[in-house]
Design a protein around this motif. Structure first.
Motif, PDB file in Angstrom:
ATOM      1  N   LYS A  90      -5.925   2.206   8.977  1.00  0.00           N
ATOM      2  CA  LYS A  90      -5.557   3.531   8.478  1.00  0.00           C
ATOM      3  C   LYS A  90      -4.042   3.720   8.613  1.00  0.00           C
ATOM      4  CE  LYS A  90      -9.917   5.968   9.063  1.00  0.00           C
ATOM      5  NZ  LYS A  90     -10.541   7.252   9.426  1.00  0.00           N
ATOM      6  N   ASP A 140       0.119   9.188   7.231  1.00  0.00           N
ATOM      7  CA  ASP A 140       0.862   9.891   6.184  1.00  0.00           C
ATOM      8  C   ASP A 140       2.360   9.855   6.505  1.00  0.00           C
ATOM      9  OD1 ASP A 140      -1.482  10.638   4.813  1.00  0.00           O
ATOM     10  OD2 ASP A 140      -1.754  12.383   6.141  1.00  0.00           O
ATOM     11  N   THR A 191       0.839  -1.193   0.000  1.00  0.00           N
ATOM     12  CA  THR A 191       0.000   0.000   0.000  1.00  0.00           C
ATOM     13  C   THR A 191       0.877   1.247   0.000  1.00  0.00           C
ATOM     14  OG1 THR A 191      -1.867   1.085   1.084  1.00  0.00           O
ATOM     15  CG2 THR A 191      -0.141   0.204   2.508  1.00  0.00           C
ATOM     16  N   LYS A 192       0.262   2.383  -0.192  1.00  0.00           N
ATOM     17  CA  LYS A 192       0.975   3.653  -0.136  1.00  0.00           C
ATOM     18  C   LYS A 192       0.698   4.349   1.195  1.00  0.00           C
ATOM     19  CE  LYS A 192       1.037   4.491  -5.134  1.00  0.00           C
ATOM     20  NZ  LYS A 192       2.504   4.406  -5.238  1.00  0.00           N
ATOM     21  N   SER A 193       1.592   5.205   1.575  1.00  0.00           N
ATOM     22  CA  SER A 193       1.434   5.978   2.796  1.00  0.00           C
ATOM     23  C   SER A 193       0.143   6.790   2.744  1.00  0.00           C
ATOM     24  CB  SER A 193       2.633   6.917   2.946  1.00  0.00           C
ATOM     25  OG  SER A 193       2.536   7.686   4.106  1.00  0.00           O
ATOM     26  N   GLY A 194      -0.575   6.823   3.872  1.00  0.00           N
ATOM     27  CA  GLY A 194      -1.801   7.607   3.975  1.00  0.00           C
ATOM     28  C   GLY A 194      -3.052   6.920   3.476  1.00  0.00           C
ATOM     29  N   LYS A 195      -2.938   5.683   3.010  1.00  0.00           N
ATOM     30  CA  LYS A 195      -4.086   4.969   2.465  1.00  0.00           C
ATOM     31  C   LYS A 195      -4.832   4.193   3.551  1.00  0.00           C
ATOM     32  CE  LYS A 195      -3.524   6.002  -1.922  1.00  0.00           C
ATOM     33  NZ  LYS A 195      -4.531   6.745  -2.706  1.00  0.00           N
ATOM     34  N   ASN A 196      -6.091   3.870   3.252  1.00  0.00           N
ATOM     35  CA  ASN A 196      -6.884   2.982   4.103  1.00  0.00           C
ATOM     36  C   ASN A 196      -6.928   1.601   3.466  1.00  0.00           C
ATOM     37  OD1 ASN A 196      -7.386   5.124   5.759  1.00  0.00           O
ATOM     38  ND2 ASN A 196      -9.446   5.507   4.986  1.00  0.00           N
ATOM     39  N   ILE A 197      -6.834   0.566   4.295  1.00  0.00           N
ATOM     40  CA  ILE A 197      -6.865  -0.805   3.804  1.00  0.00           C
ATOM     41  C   ILE A 197      -8.027  -1.534   4.463  1.00  0.00           C
ATOM     42  CG2 ILE A 197      -5.617  -3.005   3.716  1.00  0.00           C
ATOM     43  CD1 ILE A 197      -3.041  -1.374   3.875  1.00  0.00           C
ATOM     44  N   THR A 246     -10.940  -1.790   9.017  1.00  0.00           N
ATOM     45  CA  THR A 246     -10.203  -0.848   8.178  1.00  0.00           C
ATOM     46  C   THR A 246      -8.943  -0.413   8.908  1.00  0.00           C
ATOM     47  OG1 THR A 246     -12.215  -0.027   7.128  1.00  0.00           O
ATOM     48  CG2 THR A 246     -10.252   1.356   6.965  1.00  0.00           C
TER      49      THR A 246
END
Length: 472
Positions: A435, A438, A383-389, A433
């Motif tokens: 979080k 960033d 994933t990328k920084s700041g994303k929700n999974i 979820t």
């Protein structure tokens, strides 16, 4: 040489389709060698106890060899003590028909096929386990390593490592690891450095403290062959030295002994062979709990906590060599807390299996599925920084149709991400979820555990580890 048997064929034969994943090796049991100083109950009851538990999990481990060998209370090891191992195997022979019902198995493969790779869910015949039981080194210490110290056990370890099988071999040392040391010495004398390196990299060792000596001299670390193994082969032999889980297993067992009397002793023939404790309860059990394929940890990474504790790489208690260990702070306190946290679940898991041994019926563990991924292997997400999974375990099932309880939690020690700023929304639901903050650096990792209990007998648990890696 071992032959690979494809997973779909395994699922058809054994009714173990809940083990299906897209990773073919995850269908196979972890390879296990046991070095045990099993003996009379008035001397070594904990080895008898741990051997009963191991037999109750014979569908989860490929028991490659059980070697009777030296320990704190037996140097040299009396050959006649090996009959106590025979008694436990005889008890398994009586109970295995009931245990087989747990996975819907109705027959044994031939011994020739059993000697190949075994799939998770398969209960081996008592004939197979007897054929893998042998004498290891009867004398302790580095001083006896060399000419004249070969044993059926040390020779067999060499044979196992030479097999065409990519899986590592976990040597679990309930007594001293002198048998392994002798095998390595022989290979060092008879093969090239390159061949020795290849041999060593097939092996892993988990020792319950250091028992390659008598109890009265247990602090004389230079007497032990274990120090030689850590020093001479430090670049190629993964060495896990536990000084936490075995102590908790002993003490918590004593504190909860009434439960063993109620749910373990007398349950099936195995339960009838489960003795009362003397020093502590099942002090050797963490060695194979660490390798337990329950989805909680990958034993290749000792920082992933499992039922056998948590370890980091550092100076060992001999103050000379390095190992994966948990004797120093703060690692010991971290491991200690996890071991106490998991104790009730690992006991209940054992008790449920002893109910199967006794009655041929009972509860089984949930089958955890996260984002469509089942099986024991961890789920890897980038994933990328700041994303929700979103992590979704709604496809998780239970064979008995029990209601399920979900819990998502982070193991901060296994990852590199600062988890203080990570939040989990709906941590007690099927779907949660995560979080990601960033400005998290590329390559940082977060380890999330999906823990699922059913509400059936003993409230059994299963796990799925999710490893999240931040990418650019």
């Amino acid at each position: 040489m071992k032959k690979f048997i494809y997973p779909i064929f395994c699922a058809f034969l054994l009714g173990c389709s809940n083990e299906y994943t897209d990773d073919r090796w995850s269908y196979l049991k972890p390879r296990l060698v046991v070095l045990t100083d099993i003996g009379p109950s008035e001397v070594e009851p904990d080895d008898n106890e741990s051997m009963v538990r191991l037999m109750a999990y014979a569908d989860r481990f490929e028991i490659e060899a059980i070697c009777t060998t030296i320990g704190w209370n037996c140097d040299p090891y009396p050959e006649e003590w090996s009959k106590y191992l025979d008694k436990v195997i005889d008890a398994y022979s009586a109970d295995v028909k009931n245990l087989m019902k747990r996975s819907g198995q109705t027959w044994f493969k031939t011994l020739d096929v059993e000697n190949g790779q075994q799939e998770l869910g398969y209960w081996p015949s008592a004939q197979y386990i007897r054929s893998r039981s042998m004498m290891g080194s009867r004398k302790a210490g580095i001083g006896v390593i060399g000419e004249g110290n070969d044993s059926p056990g040390s020779d067999y370890i060499i044979k196992l490592a030479d097999e065409d099988d990519p899986r590592p071999i976990w040597i679990t040392s309930w007594g001293g690891a002198n048998t392994l040391a002798q095998a390595i010495w022989k290979v060092k004398q008879t093969r090239s450095p390159k061949e020795l390196k290849k041999f060593l990299r097939k092996l892993r060792i988990y020792t319950i403290t250091d028992q390659d000596m008598q109890w009265s001299m247990r602090m004389q670390r230079d007497y032990s062959s274990h120090l030689w193994l850590r020093d001479e082969f430090k670049d190629d032999l993964k060495f896990v030295w536990d000084e936490s889980a075995w102590l908790n297993q002993n003490e918590l067992g004593k504190q909860n002994w009434a439960k063993y009397e109620t749910y373990i002793q007398g349950h099936g023939e195995l339960g009838k062979n489960y003795p009362a404790y003397l020093w502590g309860v099942e002090g050797d059990t963490p060695s194979f709990l660490y390798v337990m394929p329950n989805g909680l940890n990958d034993p290749e990474d000792p920082q992933q906590v499992g039922w056998g504790g948590y370890h980091t790489f550092g100076m060992s208690p001999d103050s000379v060599t390095y190992a994966w260990t948990n004797w120093y702070e703060p690692v010991k306190s971290i491991s200690d807390a996890y071991e106490k946290r998991f104790y009730d679940d690992e006991f209940n898991d054992f008790a449920a299996r002893m109910a199967w041994a006794h009655e041929g019926k009972g509860n089984t563990n949930p089958s955890v599925v996260v984002n469509g991924k089942s099986g024991r292997a961890p789920l890897h997400i980038k994933t990328k920084s700041g994303k929700n999974i979103t992590l979704d375990a709604s496809d998780t099932s239970d064979a008995e149709g029990d209601e399920l309880e979900f819990k998502w939690w982070i193991q901060p020690e296994a990852g590199t991400m600062d988890d203080d700023n990570v939040t989990i929304e709906a941590a007690d639901s099927q779907k949660c979820t995560i979080k990601i903050p960033d400005n998290v650096d590329e390559g940082e990792t977060l380890h999330v555990i999906c823990e699922v209990h059913d509400n059936g007998d003993f409230k059994l648990v299963s796990y799925k580890r999710v490893i999240i890696t931040v990418v650019d």
